[in-house]
Enzyme design. Structure first.
Site, PDB file in Angstrom:
ATOM      1  N   HIS A 174      10.209   2.156  -0.151  1.00 36.38           N
ATOM      2  CA  HIS A 174       9.071   1.228  -0.035  1.00 36.38           C
ATOM      3  C   HIS A 174       9.565  -0.213   0.172  1.00 36.38           C
ATOM      4  O   HIS A 174       9.264  -1.120  -0.584  1.00 36.38           O
ATOM      5  CB  HIS A 174       8.262   1.344  -1.332  1.00 36.38           C
ATOM      6  N   GLU A 282       7.667   1.074   5.243  1.00 34.60           N
ATOM      7  CA  GLU A 282       8.183   2.085   4.325  1.00 34.60           C
ATOM      8  C   GLU A 282       8.476   3.386   5.067  1.00 34.60           C
ATOM      9  O   GLU A 282       7.594   3.928   5.736  1.00 34.60           O
ATOM     10  CB  GLU A 282       7.135   2.323   3.226  1.00 34.60           C
TER      11      GLU A 282
HETATM   12  O1  TA6 Z   1       2.669   1.549   0.125  1.00 38.26           O
HETATM   13  C1  TA6 Z   1       1.473   0.877   0.178  1.00 38.26           C
HETATM   14  C2  TA6 Z   1       0.805   1.022  -1.175  1.00 38.26           C
HETATM   15  O2  TA6 Z   1       0.568   2.349  -1.470  1.00 38.26           O
HETATM   16  C3  TA6 Z   1      -0.449   0.158  -1.223  1.00 38.26           C
HETATM   17  O3  TA6 Z   1      -1.609   0.939  -1.269  1.00 38.26           O
HETATM   18  C4  TA6 Z   1      -0.274  -0.711  -2.441  1.00 38.26           C
HETATM   19  O4  TA6 Z   1      -0.862  -0.205  -3.548  1.00 38.26           O
HETATM   20  C5  TA6 Z   1       1.249  -0.764  -2.550  1.00 38.26           C
HETATM   21  O5  TA6 Z   1       1.679   0.506  -2.194  1.00 38.26           O
HETATM   22  C6  TA6 Z   1       1.816  -1.225  -3.853  1.00 38.26           C
HETATM   23  O6  TA6 Z   1       1.671  -0.286  -4.848  1.00 38.26           O
HETATM   24  P1  TA6 Z   1       2.149  -0.647  -6.344  1.00 38.26           P
HETATM   25  O7  TA6 Z   1       1.901   0.619  -7.125  1.00 38.26           O
HETATM   26  O8  TA6 Z   1       3.621  -0.986  -6.249  1.00 38.26           O
HETATM   27  O9  TA6 Z   1       1.336  -1.808  -6.796  1.00 38.26           O
END
Ligand code: TA6
Length: 307
Positions: A174, A282
């Site tokens: 990510h 990601e």
């Molecule tokens: O990867 C994108 C995502 O799934 C978004 O929906 C957003 O929630 C982001 O990840 C961050 O997630 P987190 O759990 O690290 O706040």
């Protein structure tokens, strides 16, 4: 604190590499790995197997870190490269289980460190199933993260089914990329791809133009294997006058995320204006791109980041 200090001394005694890699106490005393081999510098927390910095020699930092990131045991670190595993997003059945799985909030073990003949440095971390992981995900597994630091940063996440039943894994690297100004950057390599718009009822749409960001974006591009240019995405940054190249393997899905103003304000560990200087691209195994591993089988998801 004394316990952590002893842990760091033991890690250095066993794994430190002269002119390449050493362990030290990081934020809040959490153990971290420092890498500096003349080609680049990097930083990795054992908490989450989390890369929090990568900077090729003579260049600006490539990864974005939130200045409000929380460094606490069992908490996800905001920025860098969170390791999302064994599921992406909300758990498919039990919404009380942690968003994005448990690998990013677990302390990883060091398995090997190497100074490679070409001057790069390689660090391998691992985690196995425990009673705590079984409570969230009832499977026997071995997970390894191989991080190779040179002019490019190579990250390989390998899932191994050590049990007797087939299991299904999802996940992502990510990555938060540092950019000069979100309104002066665009992303290339996803033209023509279909995506799930997570902000519009998961409607499926097609990318018919170069990706620029002028609002909150949360998309899962799928079947990106065939359409993506030779497996490489490029961030064109007109402010920092640079390109970031992201090559990936073992993945047919890619997530692009920027929280923009409101979501940035809503997150305690994210600065209100932070959305202007980061974008997440990601490399994922999300939605239909999850992998079903039979006993003994492995799957590797990898990302190579370079300037
Ligand atoms: O990867 C994108 C995502 O799934 C978004 O929906 C957003 O929630 C982001 O990840 C961050 O997630 P987190 O759990 O690290 O706040």
């Amino acid at each position: 604190m004394v316990k952590q200090q002893k842990q760091i001394e033991a890690l250095n005694a066993r794994f430190a590499l002269t002119d390449h890699l050493w362990f030290q106490s990081g934020e809040n005393g959490l153990p971290k790995v420092q890498i500096d081999n003349g080609l680049a510098t990097a930083e990795v927390y054992l908490q989450g197997g989390h890369i929090t910095a990568f900077q090729p020699q003579g260049s600006e930092p490539v990864l974005w870190m939130s200045p409000q990131a929380q460094f606490q045991s069992g908490k996800a670190i905001r920025g860098g490269v969170p390791v999302i595993w064994p599921w992406f997003g909300a758990h498919a059945i039990d919404k009380h289980k942690p968003q994005h799985g448990f690998a990013r909030t677990t302390e990883w073990q060091v398995s090997t460190t190497k100074a490679l003949p070409d001057g790069r440095t390689q660090l391998q971390l691992q985690m196995q199933d425990t009673p705590a992981t079984h409570a969230l995900w009832p499977h026997a597994f071995a997970l390894s993260l191989t991080i190779t630091v040179g002019k490019a940063l190579k990250i390989e996440l390998t899932s191994h089914n050590t049990g007797e039943q087939v299991f299904t894994v999802g996940g992502a690297l990510h990555s938060y990329f540092a950019i000069g100004d979100v309104e002066q950057m665009h992303i290339d390599g996803l033209f023509g791809c279909n995506y799930i718009d997570q902000l519009d009822g998961n409607r499926i749409k097609q990318q018919n133009e170069i990706i620029g960001i002028r609002q909150e974006v949360d998309r899962i591009y799928f079947d990106t294997e065939d359409t993506c240019t030779e497996g490489v995405y490029t961030i064109f940054d007109a402010q920092l006058l640079r390109q970031i190249y992201i090559k990936r393997t073992g993945s047919r899905s890619t997530v692009v995320w920027n929280p923009w103003k409101n979501k940035a304000k809503a997150m305690a560990d994210f600065p209100d204006d932070g959305y202007q200087r980061m974008v997440c691209i990601e490399t994922a195994n999300a939605v239909d791109d999850v992998r079903h591993l039979a006993p003994g089988e492995t799957h590797t998801l990898s990302q190579i980041i370079s300037l």
